[in-house]
Write a protein that holds these residues in place. Structure first.
Motif, PDB file in Angstrom:
ATOM      1  N   GLY A  69     -12.071  -8.220 -26.311  1.00 39.03           N
ATOM      2  CA  GLY A  69     -12.879  -8.187 -25.111  1.00 39.03           C
ATOM      3  C   GLY A  69     -12.130  -7.563 -23.952  1.00 39.03           C
ATOM      4  N   ARG A  70     -12.832  -7.379 -22.835  1.00 43.00           N
ATOM      5  CA  ARG A  70     -12.223  -6.779 -21.666  1.00 43.00           C
ATOM      6  C   ARG A  70     -11.240  -7.735 -21.005  1.00 43.00           C
ATOM      7  NH1 ARG A  70     -15.717  -6.152 -17.614  1.00 43.00           N
ATOM      8  NH2 ARG A  70     -17.071  -7.747 -18.510  1.00 43.00           N
ATOM      9  N   SER A  71     -10.318  -7.178 -20.247  1.00 39.75           N
ATOM     10  CA  SER A  71      -9.285  -7.974 -19.602  1.00 39.75           C
ATOM     11  C   SER A  71      -9.633  -8.230 -18.146  1.00 39.75           C
ATOM     12  CB  SER A  71      -7.928  -7.264 -19.695  1.00 39.75           C
ATOM     13  OG  SER A  71      -6.957  -7.944 -18.923  1.00 39.75           O
ATOM     14  N   ALA A  72      -9.288  -9.425 -17.670  1.00 43.07           N
ATOM     15  CA  ALA A  72      -9.461  -9.761 -16.259  1.00 43.07           C
ATOM     16  C   ALA A  72      -8.311  -9.237 -15.415  1.00 43.07           C
ATOM     17  CB  ALA A  72      -9.566 -11.276 -16.091  1.00 43.07           C
ATOM     18  N   ASN A  73      -7.273  -8.741 -16.065  1.00 41.81           N
ATOM     19  CA  ASN A  73      -6.104  -8.175 -15.371  1.00 41.81           C
ATOM     20  C   ASN A  73      -5.493  -9.165 -14.380  1.00 41.81           C
ATOM     21  OD1 ASN A  73      -6.274  -5.610 -16.668  1.00 41.81           O
ATOM     22  ND2 ASN A  73      -7.940  -5.047 -15.270  1.00 41.81           N
ATOM     23  N   ASP A  95     -12.346 -14.760  -7.989  1.00 45.25           N
ATOM     24  CA  ASP A  95     -12.277 -13.399  -7.461  1.00 45.25           C
ATOM     25  C   ASP A  95     -13.044 -12.395  -8.320  1.00 45.25           C
ATOM     26  OD1 ASP A  95     -10.608 -14.316  -5.423  1.00 45.25           O
ATOM     27  OD2 ASP A  95      -8.810 -14.034  -6.642  1.00 45.25           O
ATOM     28  N   ILE A  96     -13.654 -12.874  -9.396  1.00 47.25           N
ATOM     29  CA  ILE A  96     -14.384 -12.004 -10.319  1.00 47.25           C
ATOM     30  C   ILE A  96     -15.874 -12.179 -10.081  1.00 47.25           C
ATOM     31  CG2 ILE A  96     -14.836 -11.451 -12.743  1.00 47.25           C
ATOM     32  CD1 ILE A  96     -12.088 -12.641 -13.387  1.00 47.25           C
ATOM     33  N   TRP A 156     -19.888 -11.940 -10.774  1.00 52.63           N
ATOM     34  CA  TRP A 156     -20.592 -12.146 -12.044  1.00 52.63           C
ATOM     35  C   TRP A 156     -21.064 -10.823 -12.637  1.00 52.63           C
ATOM     36  CZ3 TRP A 156     -25.567 -10.462 -11.538  1.00 52.63           C
ATOM     37  CH2 TRP A 156     -26.203 -10.569 -10.308  1.00 52.63           C
ATOM     38  N   ARG A 157     -21.259  -9.798 -11.820  1.00 50.97           N
ATOM     39  CA  ARG A 157     -21.591  -8.489 -12.388  1.00 50.97           C
ATOM     40  C   ARG A 157     -20.381  -7.870 -13.082  1.00 50.97           C
ATOM     41  NH1 ARG A 157     -26.593  -6.497 -11.147  1.00 50.97           N
ATOM     42  NH2 ARG A 157     -27.639  -7.365  -9.310  1.00 50.97           N
ATOM     43  N   ASP A 158     -19.180  -8.268 -12.689  1.00 53.94           N
ATOM     44  CA  ASP A 158     -17.980  -7.788 -13.361  1.00 53.94           C
ATOM     45  C   ASP A 158     -17.720  -8.576 -14.644  1.00 53.94           C
ATOM     46  OD1 ASP A 158     -17.145  -5.944 -11.155  1.00 53.94           O
ATOM     47  OD2 ASP A 158     -17.003  -7.828 -10.064  1.00 53.94           O
ATOM     48  N   PHE A 159     -18.103  -9.841 -14.645  1.00 52.12           N
ATOM     49  CA  PHE A 159     -17.885 -10.667 -15.834  1.00 52.12           C
ATOM     50  C   PHE A 159     -18.875 -10.319 -16.940  1.00 52.12           C
ATOM     51  CE2 PHE A 159     -18.356 -14.582 -18.328  1.00 52.12           C
ATOM     52  CZ  PHE A 159     -17.036 -14.833 -18.639  1.00 52.12           C
ATOM     53  N   PHE A 160     -20.138 -10.098 -16.566  1.00 58.54           N
ATOM     54  CA  PHE A 160     -21.173  -9.718 -17.530  1.00 58.54           C
ATOM     55  C   PHE A 160     -21.395  -8.201 -17.452  1.00 58.54           C
ATOM     56  CE2 PHE A 160     -22.605 -13.934 -15.832  1.00 58.54           C
ATOM     57  CZ  PHE A 160     -22.183 -14.688 -16.911  1.00 58.54           C
ATOM     58  N   VAL A 161     -21.428  -7.547 -18.607  1.00 58.38           N
ATOM     59  CA  VAL A 161     -21.673  -6.104 -18.616  1.00 58.38           C
ATOM     60  C   VAL A 161     -23.092  -5.762 -19.065  1.00 58.38           C
ATOM     61  CG1 VAL A 161     -19.261  -5.531 -18.997  1.00 58.38           C
ATOM     62  CG2 VAL A 161     -20.751  -5.897 -20.963  1.00 58.38           C
ATOM     63  N   SER A 192     -26.844  -6.348 -27.886  1.00 52.61           N
ATOM     64  CA  SER A 192     -26.917  -7.370 -28.929  1.00 52.61           C
ATOM     65  C   SER A 192     -25.848  -8.426 -28.696  1.00 52.61           C
ATOM     66  CB  SER A 192     -26.721  -6.717 -30.302  1.00 52.61           C
ATOM     67  OG  SER A 192     -25.414  -6.176 -30.400  1.00 52.61           O
ATOM     68  N   LEU A 193     -25.923  -9.485 -29.465  1.00 54.50           N
ATOM     69  CA  LEU A 193     -24.956 -10.565 -29.325  1.00 54.50           C
ATOM     70  C   LEU A 193     -23.543 -10.063 -29.598  1.00 54.50           C
ATOM     71  CD1 LEU A 193     -24.889 -13.667 -28.753  1.00 54.50           C
ATOM     72  CD2 LEU A 193     -24.792 -13.977 -31.231  1.00 54.50           C
ATOM     73  N   ASP A 194     -23.389  -9.217 -30.606  1.00 61.41           N
ATOM     74  CA  ASP A 194     -22.070  -8.695 -30.949  1.00 61.41           C
ATOM     75  C   ASP A 194     -21.508  -7.785 -29.864  1.00 61.41           C
ATOM     76  OD1 ASP A 194     -22.201 -10.043 -33.293  1.00 61.41           O
ATOM     77  OD2 ASP A 194     -22.763  -8.322 -34.519  1.00 61.41           O
ATOM     78  N   SER A 195     -22.357  -7.219 -29.034  1.00 56.48           N
ATOM     79  CA  SER A 195     -21.913  -6.235 -28.046  1.00 56.48           C
ATOM     80  C   SER A 195     -21.640  -6.847 -26.680  1.00 56.48           C
ATOM     81  CB  SER A 195     -22.972  -5.133 -27.903  1.00 56.48           C
ATOM     82  OG  SER A 195     -23.217  -4.495 -29.137  1.00 56.48           O
ATOM     83  N   GLN A 196     -21.803  -8.146 -26.532  1.00 60.02           N
ATOM     84  CA  GLN A 196     -21.547  -8.791 -25.243  1.00 60.02           C
ATOM     85  C   GLN A 196     -20.040  -8.800 -24.986  1.00 60.02           C
ATOM     86  OE1 GLN A 196     -23.982  -9.890 -23.098  1.00 60.02           O
ATOM     87  NE2 GLN A 196     -25.436  -9.005 -24.550  1.00 60.02           N
ATOM     88  N   ASP A 197     -19.609  -7.914 -24.106  1.00 59.24           N
ATOM     89  CA  ASP A 197     -18.178  -7.711 -23.866  1.00 59.24           C
ATOM     90  C   ASP A 197     -17.765  -8.466 -22.608  1.00 59.24           C
ATOM     91  OD1 ASP A 197     -15.645  -6.786 -24.199  1.00 59.24           O
ATOM     92  OD2 ASP A 197     -16.033  -4.775 -23.411  1.00 59.24           O
ATOM     93  N   LEU A 198     -17.546  -9.762 -22.755  1.00 60.69           N
ATOM     94  CA  LEU A 198     -17.180 -10.594 -21.614  1.00 60.69           C
ATOM     95  C   LEU A 198     -15.675 -10.537 -21.371  1.00 60.69           C
ATOM     96  CD1 LEU A 198     -19.321 -13.782 -22.369  1.00 60.69           C
ATOM     97  CD2 LEU A 198     -19.989 -11.714 -21.165  1.00 60.69           C
ATOM     98  N   LEU A 199     -15.277 -10.860 -20.140  1.00 60.32           N
ATOM     99  CA  LEU A 199     -13.845 -10.970 -19.853  1.00 60.32           C
ATOM    100  C   LEU A 199     -13.283 -12.170 -20.607  1.00 60.32           C
ATOM    101  CD1 LEU A 199     -13.843 -10.332 -15.996  1.00 60.32           C
ATOM    102  CD2 LEU A 199     -13.274  -8.721 -17.812  1.00 60.32           C
TER     103      LEU A 199
END
Length: 507
Positions: A53-57, A63-64, A66-71, A275-282
């Motif tokens: 998944g994506r990194s919160a760095n 500080d994140i 919700w539009r950054d957390f959910f893609v 899709s469920l598999d494509s949900q790229d959350l932090l």
């Protein structure tokens, strides 16, 4: 001159102090750090962690945005609709306005009240007591009346502090409601996607089972197959058919739950979702230290404000044992006729200071003080429980985050193995090497493993969403934004304006 200055300073101090106990924040009844080692040692972004998944760095959850957390743009659109339309959130905003009004009512008692009055009194005096030829006598009065309780002991100020703390607590509750709504919409949306995937595999299983049943029935009708094989094939068909109905029901109910959260029917123009598999959350939001939760979690701040309110109430209960000093004054004109009200010589005034000292109250003041102290102890326990619950939520989220990736990898290998096993069993059956029972068993196990894999993927994603909420995320829309005051509604055309800062300043 020196004595007058001392008296003025003393009066100012008396007017500005209260008899509330000095407030000390209770120590957090949890460990200084979150659990480490074991399942906690494989967190994303750490040595041994699985990158998925994506990194919160390194950014904290608060500080994140919700539009950054959910893609998923479809999910973002649903969250935006919910923040505008959810009825529970509207009630939370209105509760803040109601409690603010109550605070302003309480604060107003610190100031004198001035009223304009106009009266007429008509009195008949018995003849033996009559001193004027006019009987009955009418008296007209027009003027101003003022009253003021001098808050020497801080009773009213304590009540004002209590009302302010309750207002701020309600504002934090409103903030917690918004953060919770963001996570609830996301969880329900992911559940709906999982139901879609379950429906797909159930439909595929039903189709495969129906094809196998048709072949087995032909063989049975031709006398080359047994009834046992036919009934075994039928069990898979009927089981899949029953599961299909259950999955269709669950999918419809999941959509209904989502509609309730967003406050309106699903718009027809929603963007295409993932899709469920494509949900790229932090995946690697740092947990920080448990002490960070004191400033991140609005429910903990709400509990502390309730504790502050209870602490201030003790000051009001203590002040009730001391005299109340009030001033009442009136200035105006008074005449025996309406026409003479404003003529020379009709001015009238009165000044009536009053002091009231409680002597016997039947134990009411003592009982009120005992009650105030007990209520403070209750709020201390509630505050400590809020911290413990927050600690547990974060710790549970970290434990889950450290295990789901490996669990899903194992389930994917298990599903692949079951698929291969079904293919080989079906091949052996068709070649007459084996009976239909291994095919039936393999097909059932494959279906079960596919369901478990989807449910575990859903659990992993909802755990990430809930961990984001548990760490205080979901209040800002985009990273880098200045957080709104706790009582400020989300800025999507809302009419209300932030008032928390002004209320605290006025206090």
């Amino acid at each position: 001159m020196h004595k007058l200055s001392v008296m003025a300073v003393a009066a100012a101090l008396l007017a500005g102090c209260t008899m509330a106990p000095w407030y000390h924040r209770p120590a957090a009844p949890v460990s200084q750090t979150f659990p480490e080692g074991g399942v906690y040692a494989t967190q994303p972004g750490q040595p041994g962690g699985v990158p998925n998944g994506r990194s919160a760095n390194g950014a904290a959850a608060t500080d994140i945005g919700w539009r950054d957390f959910f893609v998923d743009q479809r999910l973002q659109q649903l969250v935006e609709i919910a923040l505008k339309n959810n009825r529970d959130l509207r009630v939370s905003v209105l509760n803040v306005e109601a409690v603010r009004a109550q605070y302003e009512i309480t604060r107003a008692e610190l100031f004198p009240s001035i009223d304009a009055t106009g009266t007429e009194s008509r009195t008949r005096v018995p003849r033996d007591l009559q001193t004027s030829p006019r009987n009955p006598v009418s008296i007209y009065n027009v003027g101003l009346q003022a009253s003021w309780e001098i808050d020497f002991w801080g009773r009213i100020r304590s009540l004002k502090d209590q009302a302010l703390a309750q207002y701020l607590a309600t504002a934090e509750a409103r903030k917690a409601a918004e953060i919770s709504l963001v996570s609830q919409v996301a969880d329900q949306y992911l559940t709906m996607l999982a139901d879609d995937d379950l429906l797909t595999i159930t439909q595929n299983t039903l189709k495969t089972a129906q094809d196998s049943y048709n072949i087995t029935k032909v063989q049975f009708d031709n006398g080359t197959g047994t009834e046992l094989d036919l009934r075994q094939a039928q069990t898979v068909v009927e089981t899949a058919q029953a599961n299909l109905q259950a999955q269709m029901r669950a999918r419809a109910q999941a959509e209904n739950a989502l509609v309730l959260l967003i406050g309106e029917p699903l718009p027809a123009d929603l963007t295409q979702g993932q899709s469920l598999d494509s949900q790229d959350l932090l995946t690697d939001i740092p947990a920080g230290l448990p002490s960070d939760l004191l400033t991140r979690r609005p429910d903990i701040m709400e509990a502390e404000q309730q504790l502050l309110a209870a602490n201030a109430n003790i000051g009001a209960a203590r002040a009730a044992f001391f005299p109340k000093i009030s001033l009442t004054a009136a200035l105006g004109t008074e005449s025996l006729s309406l026409g003479g009200l404003f003529k020379a010589g009709t001015a009238a005034w009165s000044f009536a200071p009053q002091i009231t000292m409680p002597i016997f109250e039947g134990g009411a003041n003592i009982a009120n003080l005992k009650l105030a102290n007990v209520e403070k102890r209750i709020e201390i326990a509630n505050y400590e429980k809020a911290i413990q619950s927050a600690f547990r939520e974060v710790a549970d989220g970290l434990a889950a985050r450290g295990t789901y990736d490996q669990q899903i990898a194992a389930l994917e290998r298990n599903t692949f193995a079951n698929q291969r096993r079904l293919d080989l069993s079906d091949l052996r059956y068709k070649n007459g090497v084996d009976s239909y029972l291994p095919v039936l068993t393999a097909q059932t196990d494959l279906y079960s493993s596919q369901q478990t894999l989807i449910q575990t993927r859903l659990a992993r994603l909802t755990n990430l969403v809930d961990l984001y909420r548990a760490l205080g995320g979901g209040w800002i829309e985009h990273a880098g934004e200045t957080p709104r005051p706790a009582d400020a509604p989300v800025d999507y055309g809302a009419a209300s304006a932030p008032v928390a800062a002004s209320a605290a300043k006025a206090g």
